[in-house]
Design a protein around this motif. Structure first.
Motif, short mmCIF file in Angstrom:
data_model
loop_
_atom_site.label_atom_id
_atom_site.label_comp_id
_atom_site.label_asym_id
_atom_site.label_seq_id
_atom_site.Cartn_x
_atom_site.Cartn_y
_atom_site.Cartn_z
N UNK A 227 0.73 -1.24 -0.13
CA UNK A 227 -0.09 -0.13 0.07
C UNK A 227 0.80 1.27 0.22
N UNK A 228 2.14 1.31 0.35
CA UNK A 228 2.73 2.52 0.54
C UNK A 228 4.36 2.38 -0.03
N UNK A 229 4.17 1.67 -1.17
CA UNK A 229 5.76 1.57 -1.64
C UNK A 229 6.00 2.65 -2.73
N UNK A 230 4.91 3.63 -3.12
CA UNK A 230 5.31 4.71 -3.84
C UNK A 230 4.31 6.01 -3.59
N UNK A 231 4.76 7.19 -3.82
CA UNK A 231 4.16 8.44 -3.29
C UNK A 231 2.95 8.10 -3.75
N UNK A 232 2.33 7.85 -4.94
CA UNK A 232 1.12 7.94 -5.50
C UNK A 232 0.32 6.90 -4.63
N UNK A 233 0.82 5.68 -4.15
CA UNK A 233 -0.11 4.98 -3.46
C UNK A 233 -0.17 5.72 -2.00
N UNK A 234 0.61 5.93 -1.44
CA UNK A 234 0.57 6.64 -0.30
C UNK A 234 -0.60 7.59 -0.13
N UNK A 235 -0.74 8.48 -1.42
CA UNK A 235 -2.07 9.34 -1.29
C UNK A 235 -3.24 8.68 -1.54
#
Length: 346
Positions: A227-235
């Motif tokens: 769920x959090x391995x990229x900035x886009x996924x974090x958002x």
């Protein structure tokens, strides 16, 4: 909600484009170049510090009053691409290092856009950044003298035994992640970011507890890896992170023998320490077992001893008030629902 992040983004770029890019970057009033540059046949490295506002050029780097982001620019000549690595506390960079604010999603997007503009990177490129380390957490405002609550945090079902346990900090570690609770005002005081007078004045009105989940290897944890391995996924998974914070807190086991009301009565000598110790012993052993044991080991005056112990236990048990666990979980729930009103927690 988000605090410290370490991320990197890679972009194809010719050497001439990189030279022009570097020239623009180095002219910025918000960037300070650190003297650790490397130029050789394969790579060009520039280490930068990015400030929220214009920095004072004459200020000693070791005594800066600002908070900053660390930026590494690594240009690979043989691949003709640029890797930009950014790390440190995005929250402190955006709000200020003494701020108790937590990111809402719109403010975090504004933060990323500011970084994009300052580093002359397109927003669409920055959103592709890979996250390697991340901290998510909340600053929780509570009533004053909440410090005894740290003594009531016992363990977490998914973590090892506490690696740090004192009157103002409790933390649990696994191989790649950490859960931590600490006194935020005490941290500001110990780092000399707020004076003792200021923290004392605030502490008379409120306590601030920082609650965090820290992942020092995003790929090593199932939740963050997905769920959090990229900035886009974090958002995109913003609310999921807040729910994660709440669910992990609910798995934390508190010892509820000590409550703010009991602690206050002990401090004000309404309840003596011996009575408190006896109350904890009875709770720990189980009241039925304790009083059964007392009957067997107190043959003389056992009626008097039993009545005395039971009276003390009943008084403390009836007047103990809300537990630290209930107070803290309710405050975290309220904080999460304020950051993201769409979330309704049970």
């Amino acid at each position: 909600m988000v605090d410290n992040i370490k991320l990197f983004v890679t972009k194809e770029m010719k050497i001439s484009e990189f030279t022009e890019y570097l020239r623009k970057i180095e002219k910025s009033s918000k960037i300070k170049i650190i003297n650790s540059n490397i130029d050789n046949n394969s790579v060009i490295i520039r280490k930068l510090i990015l400030y929220r506002d214009d920095y004072i050029h004459t200020e000693n780097i070791k005594n800066l009053n600002h908070h900053f982001l660390r930026v590494d620019l690594i240009y690979y000549k043989n691949k003709s691409n640029l890797q930009v690595t950014i790390n440190n506390s995005f929250r402190k960079w955006y709000f200020g290092k003494n701020s108790m604010n937590d990111f809402k999603k719109n403010k975090f997007l504004d933060c990323i856009e500011l970084i994009s503009n300052n580093l002359n990177l397109h927003m669409k490129d920055l959103l592709k950044a890979k996250i390697t380390q991340i901290e998510i957490g909340l600053n929780i405002r509570l009533q004053p003298n909440f410090n005894n609550g740290f003594n009531c945090i016992a363990y977490h079902k998914s973590y090892k035994t506490p690696t740090c346990y004192n009157s103002s900090t409790v933390s649990f570690h696994n191989s790649y992640n950490k859960m931590i609770f600490y006194d935020k005002l005490n941290e500001l005081k110990s780092r000399n970011t707020l004076s003792s007078r200021a923290t004392g004045k605030i502490g008379k009105r409120y306590s601030f507890v920082r609650y965090e989940l820290s992942f020092n290897k995003v790929s090593g944890d199932k939740f963050t890896k997905i769920n959090l391995n990229s900035l886009k996924k974090l958002i995109n998974n913003w609310d999921m992170c807040l729910i994660k914070l709440y669910n992990e807190l609910k798995k934390t086991v508190f010892i509820n023998y000590l409550t703010p009301k009991i602690a206050e009565d002990v401090i004000n000598n309404i309840t003596d320490v011996n009575s408190l110790n006896l109350f904890i012993a009875i709770k720990s052993l189980n009241p039925v077992k304790y009083f059964s044991l007392l009957r067997n080991i107190k043959p003389n005056n056992k009626t008097y001893e039993l009545l005395k112990a039971k009276k003390m236990y009943d008084e403390l048990n009836q007047n103990k008030g809300e537990t630290y666990e209930r107070i803290f979980i309710r405050a975290v729930k309220k904080r999460i629902e304020k950051i993201s009103p769409e979330i309704q927690l049970l």
